[in-house]
Scaffold this active site. Sequence first.
Site, mmCIF file in Angstrom:
data_model
loop_
_atom_site.group_PDB
_atom_site.id
_atom_site.type_symbol
_atom_site.label_atom_id
_atom_site.label_comp_id
_atom_site.label_asym_id
_atom_site.label_seq_id
_atom_site.Cartn_x
_atom_site.Cartn_y
_atom_site.Cartn_z
ATOM 1 N N SER A 223 0.812 -1.396 -0.042
ATOM 2 C CA SER A 223 -0.012 -0.458 0.318
ATOM 3 C C SER A 223 1.115 0.966 0.124
ATOM 4 O O SER A 223 2.036 1.201 0.298
ATOM 5 C CB SER A 223 -1.373 0.084 0.937
ATOM 6 O OG SER A 223 -0.422 0.508 2.514
ATOM 7 N N ASP A 224 0.272 2.596 -0.519
ATOM 8 C CA ASP A 224 0.867 3.329 -0.003
ATOM 9 C C ASP A 224 0.162 3.708 1.192
ATOM 10 O O ASP A 224 -0.100 3.413 1.936
ATOM 11 C CB ASP A 224 0.452 4.458 -1.424
ATOM 12 C CG ASP A 224 1.200 5.762 -1.268
ATOM 13 O OD1 ASP A 224 1.006 6.868 -2.202
ATOM 14 O OD2 ASP A 224 1.804 6.058 -0.610
ATOM 15 N N TRP A 225 1.537 4.622 1.599
ATOM 16 C CA TRP A 225 1.990 4.990 2.778
ATOM 17 C C TRP A 225 0.479 5.572 3.849
ATOM 18 O O TRP A 225 0.214 6.333 3.222
ATOM 19 C CB TRP A 225 3.028 5.763 3.756
ATOM 20 C CG TRP A 225 4.330 5.308 3.060
ATOM 21 C CD1 TRP A 225 4.865 5.189 4.932
ATOM 22 C CD2 TRP A 225 5.487 3.947 2.190
ATOM 23 N NE1 TRP A 225 6.303 4.154 4.673
ATOM 24 C CE2 TRP A 225 5.943 3.560 3.616
ATOM 25 C CE3 TRP A 225 4.280 3.928 1.918
ATOM 26 C CZ2 TRP A 225 6.656 2.477 2.480
ATOM 27 C CZ3 TRP A 225 4.997 2.706 0.603
ATOM 28 C CH2 TRP A 225 6.837 2.047 1.682
ATOM 29 N N TRP A 226 0.218 4.832 4.811
ATOM 30 C CA TRP A 226 -1.242 4.560 5.523
ATOM 31 C C TRP A 226 -2.205 5.157 4.478
ATOM 32 O O TRP A 226 -3.566 5.445 4.705
ATOM 33 C CB TRP A 226 -0.757 6.726 5.887
ATOM 34 C CG TRP A 226 -0.287 6.658 7.339
ATOM 35 C CD1 TRP A 226 -0.026 5.347 8.359
ATOM 36 C CD2 TRP A 226 0.659 6.936 7.560
ATOM 37 N NE1 TRP A 226 0.971 6.187 9.138
ATOM 38 C CE2 TRP A 226 1.941 6.689 8.476
ATOM 39 C CE3 TRP A 226 1.342 8.173 6.864
ATOM 40 C CZ2 TRP A 226 2.533 7.571 9.129
ATOM 41 C CZ3 TRP A 226 2.450 9.142 7.100
ATOM 42 C CH2 TRP A 226 3.570 8.706 7.570
ATOM 43 N N GLY A 227 -2.087 4.962 3.382
ATOM 44 C CA GLY A 227 -3.139 3.980 2.146
ATOM 45 C C GLY A 227 -3.928 3.002 2.341
ATOM 46 O O GLY A 227 -4.725 2.632 1.055
#
Length: 724
Positions: A223-227
Amino acid sequence: MGSDSRVESVLDELTTEEKLRLVRGRADPTGRATGFLAGVDRVGVPPLRFVDGPLGVRDGKATAFPASIAVGATWDPSLARRLGAALATEARAKGHRVLLAPGLNVIRVPTCGRNFEYLSEDPRLSARVGAAYVEGVESNGVGATAKHFVANNQERNRDEIDVVADERTLREVYLPAFRAAVEAGASAVMTAYNRVNGTYMSEHAPLLRVLREEWGFTGITVSDWWGTHDGVAAAKGGLDVEMPGVSPLDQFAPRSRLLGALSTVGLSERLGIDPPLYWRPVDRFLADDGQPDPYPSAFFGDRLRRALESGAVDESVLDEKVRRVLGLYERLGAIGRSDDPPVRSVDRDAHHDLAREGAIRGTVLLANDGVLPLGGAETLAVVGPNADEAKIGGGGSSEVTPTRATSPLVGLRERAPEVTFERGTERVPNPSMFDTPWDTLARRVRSGGDIGSAVTAAAAADVAVVVVQDAATESEDRDGMALPGDQDRLVAAVADANPRTVVVCRSSGPVEMPWLDAVGAVVQTWYPGQTDGEALAAVLYGEDPGGRLPVTFGRRFADYPVAGESRYPGVDGRAQYDEGVFVGYRGVDRDGVDPLFPFGHGRSYATFVYDDLAVEHASDGLEVSVTVENCSNRAGREVVQAYVSPPEGPVDRPERELGGFAPVALEAGERRRVDLSVPRRTLARYDEADGWTVDAGTYAVAVGRSSRDHRATGRCDLGESPNA
Ligand code: GLC
């Protein structure tokens, strides 16, 4: 033991708790990795470090390479491959095994804050250059990450925007570069923050299935960061690894807190200590509307654990993820190895030279009335609010701390007999995700200049070189295509005082140029990185750059097919991609717009003549060959481009699309036969019922120097043909 069986035997030994350690990031105890998998020491699975980014390794000092859009502007896959390999060497030397690059999103919106991190508005140029970059990274034992999958084409509200796009548009425009990256062997694909047709990409089962079931992707999705938004939906949807897996609070380990405090007061850099990546003011980072909420993190922690216990998620789903993560470890030769010993030291001089080669090759000579190249005897007035600083990159996760840097002022002082310097206007702030309050204050305090002094200096010099720049950053889009501050007025005033004015534009993408007709030359250097001034001096004093625009330079935002609020930035959280496949020049051509500079444009110091074009039907598409001659008295670089116009068919198609291209370097007087292949897939259109379809009929081919400058035309008849 074979690699698959090694993976299976390790998997068999793991407890559920240990498996969960392999699908969610943790805080890196050293604070240096962007993402960190803790590994399972008991079974010989070491920690695995992930690090940004496309312009250089974001961990301590590293080579600040030219921005990705400059790499796209080289139109040279072999150069992109070398840059990728160098980046990987630097990442690995610092103990990182996965590089969070390349950025492969299509440049759809001319003011998107991250255009400098992407390659082109054209999917085929992005695909070929991006795939080569991936091959380079992977060739040095580091995993490449194709990001951000998919349709992350704006920063405005990026973590919530819902992209509404039909299947054909996704297939023909937004997916090709990712498919090419997978076929080139990318180890990872990063899911984007945004939604597509109502579903977050981190849990988008249909599109994540395309990766696996159609393209045969065996790497990991991260995932993208905190995505990530829903642990169960993401787990079932096909996400393998949640990053960073922890909230900033978790990052606040005592060491990080101390270093973070030092960073705040600006001491850490001075003490030579690299503060941890995520201590820095995430809250500032969150100030903008396009930011994820980092606090409800660890979806693949307790939430997934409870889902496994309740049976909402079957353990076999977790096993599949862990199998792919262990497969990545296996690809990297990391299973059974303790922490990877840093490889041989980095040849920083060689990387600096490569960065300069990339910066030169990515430079686009947009206009030149003959004032360039400089002869060497001219006195110069160097003007510009930031001309005494190298333009390293834009703001955000791609930021790099360079090993060294040469500003345009220093680079030109090395070459000219006499150089004066005037800022002319207020400095343009370089936005940073890591600005501490002190940095922000310092940036504002530093004095600007005044236009009057710049005009006086320009009038007194043989040539005026005006360096202008924009200020793009991740997490927000530019607020328009105009240069920030008073730079346009500065350029006009200098050009009025000295007609021999050269404008050097260091921008993240297209900018308005109201002063274009008043200046002698315009050199587009994008964000050139640490060799900025060296590369600029080489080009101004006669090295033919060879760059060509990877993106259309419109006269204004309205020239672009995305103009219109429902398309960008979107209405009620939904961006309608109803321009369809007519992105960039495809739409500009359809709409009959006369751009400032067309896609593929770039001047040369040499002159080229094309003749003897041949277009043949080949087993996999078309074979195009043409003779190109450098009929000037100096060496030059050309990018031979082939644009294909399909026959009339059942759907509306672009007038012409890039089919193939080749960069060539020709000595004075040299003639060369240049061969371009136009793969069948690029002749095809995507039909939701029939899939990829190559229509029968006559395909016209225009070969030349840009999407509008055709030097030879040909055609080829394709009879009834099977799907591509
Ligand atoms: C950022 C970016 C992504 C980057 C990641 C880690 O938000 O979207 O490109 O690799 O987080 O910094």
